[in-house]
Design a protein around this motif. Sequence first.
Motif, short mmCIF file in Angstrom:
data_model
loop_
_atom_site.label_atom_id
_atom_site.label_comp_id
_atom_site.label_asym_id
_atom_site.label_seq_id
_atom_site.Cartn_x
_atom_site.Cartn_y
_atom_site.Cartn_z
N ALA A 114 0.84 -1.19 0.00
CA ALA A 114 0.00 0.00 0.00
C ALA A 114 0.88 1.25 0.00
CB ALA A 114 -0.92 0.00 1.22
N ASP A 115 0.52 2.22 -0.83
CA ASP A 115 1.31 3.45 -0.88
C ASP A 115 0.84 4.48 0.14
OD1 ASP A 115 -1.12 3.82 -2.22
OD2 ASP A 115 -0.29 5.33 -3.57
N ARG A 116 -0.29 4.20 0.81
CA ARG A 116 -0.80 5.09 1.85
C ARG A 116 -1.81 4.30 2.68
NH1 ARG A 116 -5.28 9.16 -0.80
NH2 ARG A 116 -6.54 7.55 -1.85
N ASP A 117 -2.27 4.90 3.78
CA ASP A 117 -3.34 4.25 4.54
C ASP A 117 -4.59 4.13 3.67
OD1 ASP A 117 -1.71 4.19 6.75
OD2 ASP A 117 -2.61 5.97 7.70
N SER A 118 -5.33 3.07 3.88
CA SER A 118 -6.59 2.89 3.15
C SER A 118 -7.69 2.48 4.13
CB SER A 118 -6.43 1.84 2.06
OG SER A 118 -7.65 1.65 1.36
N PRO A 119 -8.75 3.29 4.24
CA PRO A 119 -8.88 4.60 3.60
C PRO A 119 -7.89 5.61 4.18
CG PRO A 119 -10.65 4.25 5.15
CD PRO A 119 -9.90 2.96 5.09
N ALA A 120 -7.65 6.66 3.41
CA ALA A 120 -6.67 7.66 3.83
C ALA A 120 -7.19 8.53 4.97
CB ALA A 120 -6.29 8.53 2.64
N LEU A 121 -8.48 8.50 5.22
CA LEU A 121 -9.08 9.19 6.36
C LEU A 121 -10.39 8.48 6.71
CD1 LEU A 121 -11.26 10.66 4.47
CD2 LEU A 121 -9.70 12.60 4.52
N ALA A 122 -10.93 8.77 7.88
CA ALA A 122 -12.18 8.13 8.30
C ALA A 122 -13.30 8.55 7.36
CB ALA A 122 -12.51 8.53 9.74
N ARG A 123 -14.16 7.58 6.99
CA ARG A 123 -15.23 7.89 6.05
C ARG A 123 -16.52 7.18 6.46
NH1 ARG A 123 -12.65 4.45 1.02
NH2 ARG A 123 -13.11 2.37 1.87
N SER A 124 -17.61 7.73 5.96
CA SER A 124 -18.92 7.18 6.29
C SER A 124 -19.23 5.99 5.40
CB SER A 124 -19.99 8.24 6.10
OG SER A 124 -21.28 7.69 6.32
N VAL A 125 -19.91 5.00 5.98
CA VAL A 125 -20.35 3.85 5.18
C VAL A 125 -21.86 3.88 4.97
CG1 VAL A 125 -18.41 2.42 5.89
CG2 VAL A 125 -20.51 2.36 7.23
N ARG A 126 -22.52 4.96 5.33
CA ARG A 126 -23.96 5.10 5.14
C ARG A 126 -24.30 6.55 4.76
NH1 ARG A 126 -23.51 0.39 5.58
NH2 ARG A 126 -24.80 -1.10 6.77
N ASP A 127 -25.42 6.70 4.06
CA ASP A 127 -26.03 8.03 3.91
C ASP A 127 -26.75 8.37 5.22
OD1 ASP A 127 -25.19 8.15 1.29
OD2 ASP A 127 -27.13 7.56 0.46
N GLY A 128 -26.61 9.60 5.68
CA GLY A 128 -27.26 9.98 6.92
C GLY A 128 -26.73 11.29 7.46
N TYR A 129 -26.46 11.30 8.78
CA TYR A 129 -25.97 12.51 9.43
C TYR A 129 -24.76 12.16 10.31
CZ TYR A 129 -30.19 14.75 7.83
OH TYR A 129 -31.20 15.25 7.03
N ALA A 130 -23.70 12.95 10.14
CA ALA A 130 -22.55 12.86 11.03
C ALA A 130 -22.86 13.65 12.29
CB ALA A 130 -21.30 13.41 10.34
N VAL A 131 -22.66 13.01 13.43
CA VAL A 131 -23.06 13.63 14.70
C VAL A 131 -22.01 13.37 15.77
CG1 VAL A 131 -25.51 13.29 14.15
CG2 VAL A 131 -24.29 11.54 15.45
#
Length: 375
Positions: A114-131
């Motif tokens: 891997a050439d970088r972390d995967s994912p490269a940052l935290a990401r959502s796995v659903r449509d919705g609201y980040a809270v």
Amino acid sequence: MMKMCAALWGSQSWLQPAFSRPSAEHEGSLMTPEPPERRPQRGPQGKIARPTSFSGGTAANRRFQDNVSVPPLTFIDARETVLGMVRQGRTLPAIEAIPLADACGRVLAADAAADRDSPALARSVRDGYAVRSIDLPGQLEIIGEVRAGERFAGELAAGQAVEIMTGAPIPSGADAVVMIEHTRREGSRVEIHGAAEAGQFINPRGCEAAAHDVLLSAGKRLDYTDIALLAAIGQARVKVYRRPVVAILPTGDEIVEVHEVPQDFQIRNSNAWSLAAQVARAGGMPDMLPVARDTVEHTRAAIARGLQADLLLLSGGVSAGKYDVVEPVLAGFGAEFYFDRVLIQPGQPVVFGRASGKFFFGLPGNPYSTMVTFE
């Protein structure tokens, strides 16, 4: 049986092992009940090198003498002989870098990391609201939205939420995602009745792979999933082992080429074409040679050319007929014959050996026997 030789080509296989030890049912379909009588031995001046003993797969320990009659091998013994000899004689194949588009089916020659972390940052796995999970249940102010392919520039404070799409980066300050199905929006506010656990519906940074993790090891035969992975880590060119060149030499005065019109005593050259297709499917590069005629001189020149390849497959000329000259000609190249008959039907008169440092197989001329013995 050619697949077994291919399975061990080079330090890593250019073909995965073709098959395991056959079942009792399979074995029964391959074995003849009793060995047939051995034919007279042939070769230059009537002599040909033969193994004097067989010790169940330890072909490397056998010694060769002239004009020695050897019983035919069982399928199991022949298989183990091929594997043992190829393991002993294999060397590192050359490495080449090829475009990713051409890499499927090839054998990886260098670890892919891997050439970088995967994912490269935290990401959502659903449509919705980040809270913030600490704010729930409750009614929150919607301060914006974020979708895949962009960042949210702000930061969540107490009592706030950000509408978020699947794959989008988690906004700073948020520690959970609530699915849209579990919310009710009214204007610029969203009501969430349930609680949320910190980390829910979030893929943390590096959860799939950390930078420099080896994701594919050298020796792996690449399939479509590996191609996707290589693309994801930015490998536009891939180091793979060179594919072995397999010379295919049909023999016989009765053989004419596919484009020719045969006379009633002739047949077209179908064996070379079936073998070429099998070699290509196995990962090799077929090199179809012109038909060798049933004379020592013509066959010798054709075999000399075939031995320039990594592996030589001969079709026909390995039986006991008066004009079957393949084995005597090979003996003239100093060939070692590890076996020349196997207790299988079809395909009993199959030859395996080495000449001029190259392995060869002599296959029966019958088309069905040729295809079966390759497999």
